[in-house]
Design a protein around this motif. Structure first.
Motif, PDB file in Angstrom:
ATOM      1  N   GLY A  19      57.546  36.906  45.765  1.00  0.00           N
ATOM      2  CA  GLY A  19      57.215  38.076  46.564  1.00  0.00           C
ATOM      3  C   GLY A  19      58.191  39.206  46.344  1.00  0.00           C
ATOM      4  O   GLY A  19      59.392  38.982  46.161  1.00  0.00           O
ATOM      5  N   ARG A  20      57.672  40.424  46.357  1.00  0.00           N
ATOM      6  CA  ARG A  20      58.511  41.614  46.209  1.00  0.00           C
ATOM      7  C   ARG A  20      57.821  42.761  46.934  1.00  0.00           C
ATOM      8  O   ARG A  20      56.595  42.859  46.924  1.00  0.00           O
ATOM      9  N   THR A  21      58.605  43.601  47.570  1.00  0.00           N
ATOM     10  CA  THR A  21      58.073  44.840  48.135  1.00  0.00           C
ATOM     11  C   THR A  21      58.389  45.963  47.164  1.00  0.00           C
ATOM     12  O   THR A  21      59.558  46.209  46.849  1.00  0.00           O
ATOM     13  N   ILE A  22      57.359  46.621  46.646  1.00  0.00           N
ATOM     14  CA  ILE A  22      57.520  47.686  45.663  1.00  0.00           C
ATOM     15  C   ILE A  22      57.003  48.983  46.268  1.00  0.00           C
ATOM     16  O   ILE A  22      55.821  49.081  46.614  1.00  0.00           O
ATOM     17  N   ALA A  23      57.904  49.944  46.403  1.00  0.00           N
ATOM     18  CA  ALA A  23      57.561  51.242  46.999  1.00  0.00           C
ATOM     19  C   ALA A  23      56.849  51.064  48.329  1.00  0.00           C
ATOM     20  O   ALA A  23      55.887  51.771  48.639  1.00  0.00           O
ATOM     21  N   GLY A  24      57.303  50.094  49.117  1.00  0.00           N
ATOM     22  CA  GLY A  24      56.754  49.852  50.438  1.00  0.00           C
ATOM     23  C   GLY A  24      55.529  48.961  50.460  1.00  0.00           C
ATOM     24  O   GLY A  24      55.038  48.615  51.542  1.00  0.00           O
ATOM     25  N   GLN A  25      55.022  48.553  49.301  1.00  0.00           N
ATOM     26  CA  GLN A  25      53.848  47.688  49.235  1.00  0.00           C
ATOM     27  C   GLN A  25      54.272  46.251  48.940  1.00  0.00           C
ATOM     28  O   GLN A  25      54.961  46.006  47.949  1.00  0.00           O
ATOM     29  N   GLU A  26      53.838  45.332  49.788  1.00  0.00           N
ATOM     30  CA  GLU A  26      54.132  43.921  49.561  1.00  0.00           C
ATOM     31  C   GLU A  26      53.244  43.385  48.432  1.00  0.00           C
ATOM     32  O   GLU A  26      52.027  43.590  48.436  1.00  0.00           O
ATOM     33  N   VAL A  27      53.885  42.702  47.493  1.00  0.00           N
ATOM     34  CA  VAL A  27      53.187  42.156  46.325  1.00  0.00           C
ATOM     35  C   VAL A  27      53.582  40.698  46.165  1.00  0.00           C
ATOM     36  O   VAL A  27      54.751  40.335  46.393  1.00  0.00           O
ATOM     37  N   VAL A  28      52.629  39.863  45.775  1.00  0.00           N
ATOM     38  CA  VAL A  28      52.925  38.468  45.446  1.00  0.00           C
ATOM     39  C   VAL A  28      52.392  38.159  44.058  1.00  0.00           C
ATOM     40  O   VAL A  28      51.362  38.689  43.633  1.00  0.00           O
ATOM     41  N   VAL A  29      53.124  37.300  43.353  1.00  0.00           N
ATOM     42  CA  VAL A  29      52.714  36.832  42.031  1.00  0.00           C
ATOM     43  C   VAL A  29      52.834  35.315  42.033  1.00  0.00           C
ATOM     44  O   VAL A  29      53.831  34.767  42.500  1.00  0.00           O
ATOM     45  N   TRP A  30      51.801  34.643  41.515  1.00  0.00           N
ATOM     46  CA  TRP A  30      51.867  33.184  41.422  1.00  0.00           C
ATOM     47  C   TRP A  30      51.093  32.712  40.205  1.00  0.00           C
ATOM     48  O   TRP A  30      50.495  33.519  39.491  1.00  0.00           O
ATOM     49  N   ARG A  31      51.118  31.430  39.972  1.00  0.00           N
ATOM     50  CA  ARG A  31      50.420  30.854  38.828  1.00  0.00           C
ATOM     51  C   ARG A  31      49.110  30.227  39.281  1.00  0.00           C
ATOM     52  O   ARG A  31      49.074  29.452  40.233  1.00  0.00           O
ATOM     53  N   GLY A  32      48.043  30.586  38.556  1.00  0.00           N
ATOM     54  CA  GLY A  32      46.737  30.048  38.861  1.00  0.00           C
ATOM     55  C   GLY A  32      46.590  28.613  38.383  1.00  0.00           C
ATOM     56  O   GLY A  32      47.541  27.982  37.902  1.00  0.00           O
ATOM     57  N   ALA A  33      45.379  28.091  38.488  1.00  0.00           N
ATOM     58  CA  ALA A  33      45.121  26.681  38.196  1.00  0.00           C
ATOM     59  C   ALA A  33      45.434  26.306  36.763  1.00  0.00           C
ATOM     60  O   ALA A  33      45.820  25.163  36.476  1.00  0.00           O
ATOM     61  N   THR A  34      45.307  27.259  35.820  1.00  0.00           N
ATOM     62  CA  THR A  34      45.590  26.966  34.413  1.00  0.00           C
ATOM     63  C   THR A  34      46.932  27.534  33.960  1.00  0.00           C
ATOM     64  O   THR A  34      47.206  27.602  32.765  1.00  0.00           O
ATOM     65  N   GLY A  35      47.752  27.960  34.908  1.00  0.00           N
ATOM     66  CA  GLY A  35      49.078  28.473  34.582  1.00  0.00           C
ATOM     67  C   GLY A  35      49.145  29.964  34.385  1.00  0.00           C
ATOM     68  O   GLY A  35      50.234  30.518  34.174  1.00  0.00           O
ATOM     69  N   GLU A  36      47.988  30.652  34.423  1.00  0.00           N
ATOM     70  CA  GLU A  36      47.992  32.100  34.237  1.00  0.00           C
ATOM     71  C   GLU A  36      48.592  32.786  35.453  1.00  0.00           C
ATOM     72  O   GLU A  36      48.564  32.254  36.567  1.00  0.00           O
ATOM     73  N   LEU A  37      49.148  33.975  35.242  1.00  0.00           N
ATOM     74  CA  LEU A  37      49.725  34.724  36.345  1.00  0.00           C
ATOM     75  C   LEU A  37      48.637  35.436  37.141  1.00  0.00           C
ATOM     76  O   LEU A  37      47.671  35.958  36.571  1.00  0.00           O
ATOM     77  N   VAL A  38      48.823  35.437  38.435  1.00  0.00           N
ATOM     78  CA  VAL A  38      47.940  36.136  39.359  1.00  0.00           C
ATOM     79  C   VAL A  38      48.819  37.004  40.248  1.00  0.00           C
ATOM     80  O   VAL A  38      49.896  36.580  40.672  1.00  0.00           O
ATOM     81  N   ALA A  39      48.365  38.221  40.530  1.00  0.00           N
ATOM     82  CA  ALA A  39      49.123  39.119  41.398  1.00  0.00           C
ATOM     83  C   ALA A  39      48.182  39.838  42.338  1.00  0.00           C
ATOM     84  O   ALA A  39      46.992  40.039  42.041  1.00  0.00           O
ATOM     85  N   GLY A  40      48.724  40.227  43.476  1.00  0.00           N
ATOM     86  CA  GLY A  40      47.924  40.978  44.431  1.00  0.00           C
ATOM     87  C   GLY A  40      48.749  41.365  45.639  1.00  0.00           C
ATOM     88  O   GLY A  40      49.955  41.089  45.708  1.00  0.00           O
TER      89      GLY A  40
END
Length: 342
Positions: free
Chosen positions: A56-77
């Motif tokens: 997790g990171r807050t970027i310019a006031g927006q909370e963002v999360v990044v994780w790995r999907g079922a096949t290891g790919e990166l997902v962000a939102g």
């Protein structure tokens, strides 16, 4: 490595304040700020994105999360649960699904229940997200990633620090190489800023392009600083090198060793705006990637010791940034109160 001869005490070294003209640093900063970023922001180290929890990171006031999907790919939102606003950075990941710990809403990386994914990029060392609403620039398909040594022949580490300043203060610090031997005498000696750099000279030292990488070449982007400096090892033992500082995009400064031991090695400094603290002061994350390479046969031994070397490399970067963040924070304080002389 060599023995430093005719060493002078810190206070007797040649002053650099006349050469470090405020206008020169300011002009270099302005040129960096005009270069496209495509709205990409560094979140953190690829190694910090795990299978069981998000980064997790807050970027310019927006909370963002990044994780790995079922096949290891990166997902962000977005890091705010669309249901009732839970902080998703505190939620677990199970089989590639981010499960909100408040009510169990599961996110698999596609649009769902009002949650929309964000473009994400893994350059092999750092993770980036694209925030078009924040950046306001024409988006790029991938971030501007500097050319690095090939991973198979390098040792890398990522340091993260946070300071009370804006990204431009971090970038300005890195575009002032003249302060090195004065402000960091424990690491640098015999520093001379030789000249501005051209695109051709900047690329000395080689390095292999990674997917999504850019050499930053383009109109107005072939300028920087060439520096001769010696890294201190112990006592009078030093490693003399030539290094080149360039800014391939507004929030990144690249230092590449072009001559001497470790030619081709790079230090990437990325400045990510986080938002403001409880007093309304800006906070910025420094994400610095150090990628060391060498043609020496003994470097293969160093690569096998990477797990032991990474903490040492992060500690060395942290010591430098303890000082450099003080520089950046001081610069912001003076700017914000109308007292900055530059």
């Amino acid at each position: 490595m060599s023995v430093r001869r005719n060493a002078v005490d810190w206070e007797r070294q040649r002053p650099t304040w006349r050469e470090a003209r405020p206008a020169v640093i300011a002009d270099a900063l302005k040129r960096a700020q005009t270069r496209p970023s495509g709205n990409w922001y560094v979140v953190g180290a690829t190694r910090d994105v795990r299978d069981d929890r998000p980064l997790g990171r807050t970027i310019a006031g927006q909370e963002v999360v990044v994780w790995r999907g079922a096949t290891g790919e990166l997902v962000a939102g977005p890091g705010v649960c669309p249901h009732l606003g839970a902080p998703l950075r505190d939620s677990p990941v199970s089989c590639g699904t981010l499960v909100c710990h408040w009510h169990g809403l599961g996110l698999r990386g596609t649009a769902f229940a009002g949650w929309e994914p964000l473009p994400v990029h893994d350059d092999g060392l750092l993770v980036w997200v694209r925030l078009d609403d924040v950046g306001g620039e024409p988006p790029l398909a991938a971030p501007v990633v500097p050319v690095r040594p090939a991973p198979a022949g390098a040792v890398s580490a990522v340091y993260v620090g946070v300071g009370t300043c804006e990204p431009e203060d971090v970038v300005a610090n890195r575009l002032d190489p003249w302060h090195g031997a004065w402000f960091h005498p424990y690491s640098f000696v015999d520093l001379t800023v030789v000249s501005p750099v051209t695109a051709k000279r900047r690329d000395e030292g080689g390095g292999n392009r990674e997917p999504g990488a850019s050499d930053g070449a383009g109109p107005g982007d072939e300028d920087g600083f060439t520096v001769d400096v010696s890294f201190k090892v112990a006592g009078r033992l030093v490693v003399p090198v030539r290094a080149v500082f360039t800014a391939p995009e507004p929030r990144t400064v690249l230092m590449r060793i072009t001559r001497g031991e470790g030619a081709g090695s790079v230090v990437e400094t990325h400045a990510t705006p986080l938002g403001t603290d409880e007093h309304g002061r800006p906070r910025t994350a420094v994400v610095e990637a150090v990628v060391a390479a060498s043609d020496r046969p003994g470097f293969a031994v160093a690569r096998r010791m990477t797990p032991l070397l990474r903490p040492l490399m992060r500690a060395a970067a942290g010591r430098l940034w303890r000082d450099d963040l003080a520089y950046a924070e001081r610069r912001w304080l003076l700017r914000s109160t109308g007292r900055f002389p530059g």
